[in-house]
Motif scaffolding. Structure first.
Motif, PDB file in Angstrom:
ATOM      1  N   ARG A  33     -40.223  10.106   0.225  1.00 13.20           N
ATOM      2  CA  ARG A  33     -39.820  10.405   1.606  1.00 13.20           C
ATOM      3  C   ARG A  33     -39.380  11.849   1.765  1.00 13.20           C
ATOM      4  O   ARG A  33     -39.407  12.401   2.854  1.00 13.20           O
ATOM      5  N   THR A  34     -38.871  12.449   0.683  1.00  8.99           N
ATOM      6  CA  THR A  34     -38.345  13.810   0.798  1.00  8.99           C
ATOM      7  C   THR A  34     -39.206  14.755  -0.052  1.00  8.99           C
ATOM      8  O   THR A  34     -39.889  14.325  -0.978  1.00  8.99           O
ATOM      9  N   ALA A  35     -39.096  16.046   0.320  1.00 10.55           N
ATOM     10  CA  ALA A  35     -39.984  17.029  -0.311  1.00 10.55           C
ATOM     11  C   ALA A  35     -39.714  17.150  -1.802  1.00 10.55           C
ATOM     12  O   ALA A  35     -40.630  17.259  -2.605  1.00 10.55           O
ATOM     13  N   ALA A  36     -38.438  17.113  -2.164  1.00 10.54           N
ATOM     14  CA  ALA A  36     -38.109  17.353  -3.585  1.00 10.54           C
ATOM     15  C   ALA A  36     -36.971  16.442  -3.985  1.00 10.54           C
ATOM     16  O   ALA A  36     -35.820  16.871  -4.019  1.00 10.54           O
ATOM     17  N   PRO A  37     -37.250  15.177  -4.278  1.00 14.44           N
ATOM     18  CA  PRO A  37     -36.170  14.264  -4.645  1.00 14.44           C
ATOM     19  C   PRO A  37     -35.466  14.713  -5.921  1.00 14.44           C
ATOM     20  O   PRO A  37     -36.060  15.391  -6.764  1.00 14.44           O
ATOM     21  N   VAL A  38     -34.207  14.329  -6.023  1.00 16.62           N
ATOM     22  CA  VAL A  38     -33.411  14.671  -7.200  1.00 16.62           C
ATOM     23  C   VAL A  38     -34.082  14.121  -8.460  1.00 16.62           C
ATOM     24  O   VAL A  38     -34.549  12.975  -8.463  1.00 16.62           O
ATOM     25  N   ALA A  39     -34.141  14.948  -9.504  1.00 16.27           N
ATOM     26  CA  ALA A  39     -34.775  14.502 -10.756  1.00 16.27           C
ATOM     27  C   ALA A  39     -33.924  13.399 -11.380  1.00 16.27           C
ATOM     28  O   ALA A  39     -32.713  13.344 -11.183  1.00 16.27           O
ATOM     29  N   GLN A  40     -34.573  12.521 -12.123  1.00 15.67           N
ATOM     30  CA  GLN A  40     -33.881  11.402 -12.757  1.00 15.67           C
ATOM     31  C   GLN A  40     -34.079  11.485 -14.269  1.00 15.67           C
ATOM     32  O   GLN A  40     -35.069  12.042 -14.735  1.00 15.67           O
ATOM     33  N   PRO A  41     -33.193  10.898 -15.059  1.00 17.68           N
ATOM     34  CA  PRO A  41     -33.324  10.949 -16.530  1.00 17.68           C
ATOM     35  C   PRO A  41     -34.293   9.895 -17.067  1.00 17.68           C
ATOM     36  O   PRO A  41     -34.276   9.575 -18.241  1.00 17.68           O
ATOM     37  N   LEU A  42     -35.126   9.340 -16.180  1.00 17.43           N
ATOM     38  CA  LEU A  42     -36.117   8.339 -16.563  1.00 17.43           C
ATOM     39  C   LEU A  42     -37.487   8.862 -16.136  1.00 17.43           C
ATOM     40  O   LEU A  42     -37.576   9.667 -15.205  1.00 17.43           O
ATOM     41  N   PRO A  43     -38.578   8.350 -16.709  1.00 15.50           N
ATOM     42  CA  PRO A  43     -39.904   8.660 -16.162  1.00 15.50           C
ATOM     43  C   PRO A  43     -39.928   8.257 -14.687  1.00 15.50           C
ATOM     44  O   PRO A  43     -39.385   7.212 -14.315  1.00 15.50           O
ATOM     45  N   MET A  44     -40.497   9.122 -13.824  1.00 11.95           N
ATOM     46  CA  MET A  44     -40.480   8.850 -12.384  1.00 11.95           C
ATOM     47  C   MET A  44     -41.890   8.618 -11.874  1.00 11.95           C
ATOM     48  O   MET A  44     -42.845   9.184 -12.401  1.00 11.95           O
TER      49      MET A  44
END
Ligand code: 3Y8
Ligand code: NAP
Length: 247
Positions: A33-44
């Motif tokens: 939904r957003t241009a640059a979602p917050v990175a996560q410590p899991l495979p996304m």
């Protein structure tokens, strides 16, 4: 055990860290939904699955044994699809869902059932409205152009469907000091918000109470029954239980 974590909330980000801490095999999913979602410590993975069938196929292909639905309480379509796809594929499902906010001492809340009711609850006379519901459903207020709207969006908008609106671009979680300053600067007289629950969006309600402002609070949409937990710790216990059952 292989887990799909449906994300997009503060609780989902905390859940991701708990899964990594336990060394579990998991994938974090954003809608995109957003241009640059917050990175996560899991495979996304980012983007829709393609409805119930698409999600069911994805669960089979990725050999997912457990789904944690940590999406926002207003992400009702995703939650409905997860209930159906997990039933179709025999996948274990739990929702990580925060409780709705409850009015406290000094809160001046009007609870409404949906966006249209929220728009109808606005006064006729022009007012300065902090419309803190994001970008997707602003059209519900297009019939009330007389107000001066303050919008808070995650990404800059292409165009605004409201003639007298100013947009602040910010990604939460938000703090009380930030929201007090923002609402004072705008001269906010009324706050419109979704009953999201959780900590990440609650500052504007605390600021409204401190400023003595009325809040129009939108109830969350109905979601089918499914097992639910309110904390990542409770989900970890649920996973442990199901792991013991070898499912
Ligand atoms: C894309 C991921 C984290 C997650 C943070 C939470 C807190 C901050 C508060 C206000 C209200 C609003 C909105 C809001 C909050 C958290 C959480 C939460 C509300 C991100 C995110 C995604 C989204 C989608 C976005 C919606 C919009 C809603 C803004 C990332 C930042 C209003 C909901 O432009 C758009 O299309 C935005 C759409 C859905 C509601 C709407 O209808 O417009 N969230 N928000 C997720 C995806 O792609 O799967 O970009 O990093 C996540 C968060 N937003 O990791 O700490 O958990 O509630 N998000 C509401 O609650 O009313 C802002 O301004 O006070
Ligand atoms: P929604 O209306 O319930 O879902 C619409 C479609 O978007 C779903 O059918 C699915 O597409 C896709 N989708 C939604 N969440 C997804 C995810 N986590 N991973 C993959 N696909 C997803 O969803 P929404 O209300 O637009 O919310 C979208 C995202 O923003 C979610 O991650 C949610 O947690 C987050 N969010 C929403 C709100 C809000 O106010 N709605 C607030 C904060 C955060 P397919 O049918 O093609 O699979």
């Amino acid at each position: 055990m292989r887990i799909l974590l449906l994300g997009g909330t503060t609780e989902a980000s905390r859940m991701a860290r708990a899964l990594v801490g336990a060394g579990l095999d998991a994938v974090f999913s954003y809608a995109g939904r957003t241009a640059a979602p917050v990175a996560q410590p899991l495979p996304m993975r980012v983007g829709g699955f393609g409805g119930v069938e698409g999600l069911a196929d994805w669960l089979r292909r990725e050999r997912i044994s457990h789904v944690i639905d940590a999406t926002h309480p207003f992400a009702a379509q995703m939650s409905r699809n997860a209930v159906e796809a997990c039933a179709l594929t025999g996948t274990q499902l739990v929702a990580l869902e925060r409780a709705p906010w409850q009015a406290g001492e000094g809160d001046r809340w009007t609870l409404v059932s949906d966006l249209a009711a929220a728009a109808a609850a606005l006064p006729e006379a022009p007012a300065r409205v902090f419309l803190a519901i994001g970008r997707q459903h602003l059209d519900a207020f297009a019939g009330h152009p007389q107000h001066r709207y303050l919008l808070r969006l995650v990404d800059p908008p292409d165009a605004l469907p409201l003639p007298r609106a100013e947009a602040v671009i910010a990604r939460g979680p938000f703090t009380l000091d930030e929201d007090l300053a923002l609402m004072r600067r705008h001269g906010t007289q009324i706050v419109v918000a979704k009953n999201a629950g959780g900590e990440g969006a609650r500052a504007k309600l605390d600021a409204a109470r401190m400023l003595g402002l009325p809040v129009i609070l939108i109830d969350r949409p109905a979601i089918p029954e499914r097992p639910r937990a309110e904390t990542p710790e409770a989900v970890m216990a649920w996973l442990g239980f199901h792991a013991d059952l070898g499912v």
